[in-house]
Design a protein around this motif. Structure first.
Motif, PDB file in Angstrom:
ATOM      1  N   TYR A 190      -0.518  11.220  -2.188  1.00 35.18           N
ATOM      2  CA  TYR A 190      -1.052  10.038  -2.891  1.00 35.18           C
ATOM      3  C   TYR A 190      -1.313   8.938  -1.872  1.00 35.18           C
ATOM      4  O   TYR A 190      -0.558   8.767  -0.921  1.00 35.18           O
ATOM      5  CB  TYR A 190      -0.061   9.537  -3.957  1.00 35.18           C
ATOM      6  CG  TYR A 190      -0.538   8.251  -4.609  1.00 35.18           C
ATOM      7  CD1 TYR A 190      -1.542   8.283  -5.576  1.00 35.18           C
ATOM      8  CD2 TYR A 190      -0.032   7.011  -4.220  1.00 35.18           C
ATOM      9  CE1 TYR A 190      -2.018   7.104  -6.140  1.00 35.18           C
ATOM     10  CE2 TYR A 190      -0.504   5.831  -4.791  1.00 35.18           C
ATOM     11  CZ  TYR A 190      -1.496   5.890  -5.746  1.00 35.18           C
ATOM     12  OH  TYR A 190      -1.973   4.718  -6.290  1.00 35.18           O
ATOM     13  N   ASN A 191      -2.391   8.185  -2.095  1.00 34.34           N
ATOM     14  CA  ASN A 191      -2.765   7.074  -1.225  1.00 34.34           C
ATOM     15  C   ASN A 191      -3.387   5.996  -2.110  1.00 34.34           C
ATOM     16  O   ASN A 191      -4.422   6.228  -2.715  1.00 34.34           O
ATOM     17  CB  ASN A 191      -3.774   7.585  -0.178  1.00 34.34           C
ATOM     18  CG  ASN A 191      -4.443   6.462   0.618  1.00 34.34           C
ATOM     19  OD1 ASN A 191      -4.199   5.274   0.391  1.00 34.34           O
ATOM     20  ND2 ASN A 191      -5.296   6.845   1.556  1.00 34.34           N
ATOM     21  N   GLY A 192      -2.712   4.836  -2.220  1.00 30.26           N
ATOM     22  CA  GLY A 192      -3.338   3.774  -3.018  1.00 30.26           C
ATOM     23  C   GLY A 192      -2.389   2.691  -3.470  1.00 30.26           C
ATOM     24  O   GLY A 192      -1.416   2.353  -2.795  1.00 30.26           O
ATOM     25  N   ALA A 193      -2.702   2.158  -4.665  1.00 28.06           N
ATOM     26  CA  ALA A 193      -1.974   1.013  -5.213  1.00 28.06           C
ATOM     27  C   ALA A 193      -0.661   1.473  -5.840  1.00 28.06           C
ATOM     28  O   ALA A 193      -0.485   2.653  -6.128  1.00 28.06           O
ATOM     29  CB  ALA A 193      -2.826   0.328  -6.272  1.00 28.06           C
ATOM     30  N   ILE A 194       0.262   0.535  -6.053  1.00 31.38           N
ATOM     31  CA  ILE A 194       1.493   0.847  -6.781  1.00 31.38           C
ATOM     32  C   ILE A 194       1.172   1.008  -8.263  1.00 31.38           C
ATOM     33  O   ILE A 194       1.670   1.907  -8.918  1.00 31.38           O
ATOM     34  CB  ILE A 194       2.605  -0.216  -6.530  1.00 31.38           C
ATOM     35  CG1 ILE A 194       3.845   0.047  -7.395  1.00 31.38           C
ATOM     36  CG2 ILE A 194       2.130  -1.646  -6.748  1.00 31.38           C
ATOM     37  CD1 ILE A 194       4.655   1.222  -6.965  1.00 31.38           C
ATOM     38  N   ASP A 195       0.280   0.119  -8.793  1.00 31.48           N
ATOM     39  CA  ASP A 195      -0.028   0.188 -10.226  1.00 31.48           C
ATOM     40  C   ASP A 195      -1.414  -0.386 -10.489  1.00 31.48           C
ATOM     41  O   ASP A 195      -2.153  -0.690  -9.546  1.00 31.48           O
ATOM     42  CB  ASP A 195       1.061  -0.533 -11.043  1.00 31.48           C
ATOM     43  CG  ASP A 195       1.226  -1.989 -10.630  1.00 31.48           C
ATOM     44  OD1 ASP A 195       0.233  -2.599 -10.207  1.00 31.48           O
ATOM     45  OD2 ASP A 195       2.347  -2.521 -10.728  1.00 31.48           O
ATOM     46  N   HIS A 228       0.893  -1.160   0.000  1.00 35.74           N
ATOM     47  CA  HIS A 228       0.000   0.000   0.000  1.00 35.74           C
ATOM     48  C   HIS A 228       0.930   1.208   0.000  1.00 35.74           C
ATOM     49  O   HIS A 228       1.844   1.266   0.820  1.00 35.74           O
ATOM     50  CB  HIS A 228      -0.903  -0.018   1.246  1.00 35.74           C
ATOM     51  CG  HIS A 228      -1.994   1.019   1.236  1.00 35.74           C
ATOM     52  ND1 HIS A 228      -3.101   0.914   2.050  1.00 35.74           N
ATOM     53  CD2 HIS A 228      -2.159   2.159   0.526  1.00 35.74           C
ATOM     54  CE1 HIS A 228      -3.913   1.942   1.819  1.00 35.74           C
ATOM     55  NE2 HIS A 228      -3.343   2.726   0.910  1.00 35.74           N
ATOM     56  N   MET A 229       0.720   2.107  -0.964  1.00 35.31           N
ATOM     57  CA  MET A 229       1.701   3.162  -1.211  1.00 35.31           C
ATOM     58  C   MET A 229       1.157   4.542  -0.823  1.00 35.31           C
ATOM     59  O   MET A 229      -0.026   4.829  -1.025  1.00 35.31           O
ATOM     60  CB  MET A 229       2.074   3.201  -2.702  1.00 35.31           C
ATOM     61  CG  MET A 229       2.467   1.864  -3.300  1.00 35.31           C
ATOM     62  SD  MET A 229       3.917   1.112  -2.545  1.00 35.31           S
ATOM     63  CE  MET A 229       5.169   2.311  -2.965  1.00 35.31           C
ATOM     64  N   PHE A 230       2.051   5.391  -0.283  1.00 31.34           N
ATOM     65  CA  PHE A 230       1.706   6.772   0.040  1.00 31.34           C
ATOM     66  C   PHE A 230       2.837   7.674  -0.443  1.00 31.34           C
ATOM     67  O   PHE A 230       3.998   7.289  -0.377  1.00 31.34           O
ATOM     68  CB  PHE A 230       1.547   6.954   1.552  1.00 31.34           C
ATOM     69  CG  PHE A 230       0.418   6.141   2.146  1.00 31.34           C
ATOM     70  CD1 PHE A 230      -0.849   6.682   2.294  1.00 31.34           C
ATOM     71  CD2 PHE A 230       0.625   4.830   2.541  1.00 31.34           C
ATOM     72  CE1 PHE A 230      -1.890   5.944   2.837  1.00 31.34           C
ATOM     73  CE2 PHE A 230      -0.410   4.073   3.075  1.00 31.34           C
ATOM     74  CZ  PHE A 230      -1.668   4.632   3.222  1.00 31.34           C
ATOM     75  N   ILE A 231       2.481   8.863  -0.937  1.00 35.72           N
ATOM     76  CA  ILE A 231       3.500   9.883  -1.236  1.00 35.72           C
ATOM     77  C   ILE A 231       3.230  11.056  -0.307  1.00 35.72           C
ATOM     78  O   ILE A 231       2.085  11.521  -0.192  1.00 35.72           O
ATOM     79  CB  ILE A 231       3.438  10.354  -2.712  1.00 35.72           C
ATOM     80  CG1 ILE A 231       3.688   9.180  -3.672  1.00 35.72           C
ATOM     81  CG2 ILE A 231       4.467  11.466  -2.966  1.00 35.72           C
ATOM     82  CD1 ILE A 231       3.558   9.561  -5.152  1.00 35.72           C
TER      83      ILE A 231
END
Lengths: 407, 201
Positions: B153-158, B141-144
């Motif tokens: 950003y909050n969500g999937a890698i791809d 689970h990815m965040f920027i």
């Protein structure tokens, strides 16, 4: 039929996924899961333009595969279908159930056994040739217990065409799972569905409410599932019986702090319902509704910038403190409390009027507070203000009695 | 005087009781301040989000025992992206509970990181507090977090949960988000649905 069963048995025993000349392809055995492609026909009618296929999963106890919205984790199965005579195929999603995961996470899906119905459109020319049709499904899926395992399988089935003959095993199986597909709310004349978006707390306390009339909860319990809406995270629905139906309230939290669009679309599925008067028939209902978001935001022009400012607990504390100060000011002006710098004598009418003005300030601050905190905390603050006023009046009355002495 | 003390006490008591009560639900929201944290990495070093103010930070929820997280390690999805965007601080966070069968000791994690060339810090969040503060649900689970410390950003890698596309065919949301941030824009999409195994809280 016996040949078909033997073939099925053999392909199951040999664990070889291969196209089978029957209503079911071979099982692909993938760890805790097995999957095959099935059709309801041993021989499909040559005049068919649509056929109901199925992706048949069997899972070891404790493992699950996913609904179209997998919930907090996982992902739904995907498949690309191909083969002669196939003009298009679409996976459909039977009523799911909810799985609780560690950390308060939830997943939506199916355990033990599921047939995902597949609606396949056929090309008339290909099927009219009466030659067996070979179809394949390239399937990607994730199967999870607490741990998860992704699999990819190429499934196949060969469908004879001619004088129609349903398969006694797969036809009822596909039909049973087809019956578990949610029915569009619009298709049920006795069911009234109402979808509303609620916003309190300056856009912080959001919820989607679905009210269904003409239905009752199945004894096994009713649940609501939302398809993903990127704008919101969904909480657990609160399910309640209402006169003549059921109500579902799903708390939502925003994933982005940008302004909400004027409207958004929610697609929901409600499972575990019974028709009123026909309690034995389990029913799932689905609908896709566009609801206005703007109308649900605080109506007052003054409240909007305030709601934007009033985010988080610090703003709540500030508003509470100001409400107490303005109440103290009113009590001081009315002479019920000694407050330094406030004149205690003279201009009695003016002081009384200013006390009321201070009370109006308290009312406005409490209104602002209602945009930030829930009803219970607001009631607690109001109660505390009332106790403050009561105590200061009791002290004032006690002092006055002492000064005046016994009559 | 006594009245003043009495009313001041009342005000303080009420404000502290009511104001300090927890808010309904505080999940990380894109556009708002990213929840601060201080966590220990597998090598024992401490990392705080505040240390990286002024830089773009990527947070990757990781679990080597999750096949989806592991596929990205095998494919080098994260390490390649981290190297492509050298200006960015990349932090992996493992929120697996020590009670979970998926838990790895820091030494085991270090061996895994070496095997797959994971050269950025892997932080341990054994209590799950940071995971819950961000609302991390899956691995990955990815965040920027942008240079101002706001969640971007909050969500999937791809867009490829099953991993059937080639890297070139995938829409890598973190990659496009970082390119947007570098150009002074906000990631679009800023929120997507993450996929993978559940975080083993």
């Amino acid at each position: 039929m016996r040949l078909a069963s033997i073939h099925l048995l053999l392909s199951t025993l040999l664990l070889v996924p291969e196209p089978a000349l029957a209503a079911a392809g071979g099982w692909a055995m993938n760890g805790p899961s097995a999957v095959r492609l099935i059709t309801p026909w041993q021989v499909a009618p040559a005049a068919a333009t649509e056929i109901r296929l199925g992706l048949h999963f069997r899972l070891r106890p404790g493992w699950h595969v996913y609904w179209k919205n997998s919930g907090d984790a996982g992902y739904p199965p995907t498949a690309s279908f191909s083969g002669r005579g196939l003009a298009g195929a679409e996976i459909l999603w039977p009523a799911p159930r909810r799985f609780e995961l560690p950390g308060g996470l939830v997943a939506f899906g199916y355990e033990r056994e599921v047939v995902y119905p597949v609606r396949a459109r056929l090309r008339a020319a290909a099927i009219a040739s009466h030659e067996p049709l070979q179809w394949t499904a390239d399937v990607d899926y994730l199967v999870c217990q607490v741990d998860c395992i992704p699999y990819r399988s190429a499934l196949g089935v060969t469908q004879p065409v001619g004088e129609p003959r349903p398969d006694p095993e797969t036809a009822p199986l596909i039909a049973a799972w087809w019956k578990r597909l949610p029915q569009p709310a619009e298709s049920l004349p006795e069911v009234a569905a109402e979808t509303a978006f609620e916003s309190g707390g300056g856009g912080r306390a959001l919820a989607l409410t679905v009210r269904l009339r003409g239905v009752a909860a199945d004894p096994l319990g009713s649940d609501l599932f939302l398809e993903t809406n990127d704008q919101f995270d969904c909480g657990r629905p609160r399910v309640e019986s209402i006169p003549g139906g059921m109500s579902f309230r799903v708390p939502l939290s925003r994933r982005q702090a940008t302004l909400l669009p004027p409207a958004t679309t929610f697609a929901w599925t409600v499972t575990g319902l019974a028709r009123i008067g026909r309690p034995m028939e389990t029913l799932s209902v689905e609908a896709r509704r566009t609801v206005a978001l703007e109308a649900a935001l605080p109506p007052s022009g003054i409240a909007r910038p305030l709601a934007a400012f009033a985010r988080g607990p610090r703003a709540a504390s500030l508003l509470i403190a100001l409400a107490f100060l303005s109440t103290l000011l009113a009590l001081g002006l009315w002479g019920l409390m000694e407050i330094p710098l406030l004149p205690r004598k003279g201009h009695k009418d003016l002081r009384t009027a200013l006390g009321f003005a201070a009370c109006a300030g308290t009312v406005w601050l409490l209104y602002a507070l209602s945009l930030v905190v829930g009803a219970e905390r607001l009631a607690l603050v109001e109660l505390a203000l009332l106790v403050l006023a009561l105590l200061s009046w009791l002290r004032h009355a006690g002092r006055r009695d002492k000064l005046e002495g016994p009559p | 005087m006594r009245t003043r003390t009495f009313s001041a006490t009342l005000v303080l008591l009420a404000a502290s009781l009511l104001g300090a009560a927890p808010a309904a639900r505080a999940a990380a929201t894109v556009g708002e301040a990213a929840p601060p944290f201080t966590l220990k990495a597998v090598d024992g070093k401490t990392h705080s989000l505040a240390d990286y103010r002024g830089k773009i930070v990527v947070l990757e929820w990781i679990n080597p025992n999750c096949p989806v997280s592991n596929r990205h390690a095998r494919e080098g999805t994260m390490t390649e992206l981290a190297h492509q965007h050298g200006e960015v601080v990349w932090l992996a966070i493992n929120s697996t509970s020590p009670q979970s069968s998926n838990y790895l000791t820091p030494a085991e994690h270090q061996a895994y990181d070496r095997k797959y060339g994971i050269d950025y810090p892997v932080l341990y969040d054994e209590s799950g507090a940071v995971g819950h503060a961000y609302g991390a649900r899956t691995t990955p689970h990815m965040f920027i977090v942008d240079a101002q410390g706001r969640l971007a950003y909050n969500g999937a890698i791809d867009d490829d949960p099953g991993g059937r596309k080639t890297k070139a065919q995938r829409s890598n949301y973190v990659g496009s988000g970082l390119t947007a941030e570098a150009a002074g824009k906000t990631p679009d999409p800023a929120v997507t649905k993450p996929y993978g195994c559940s975080v083993k809280y």
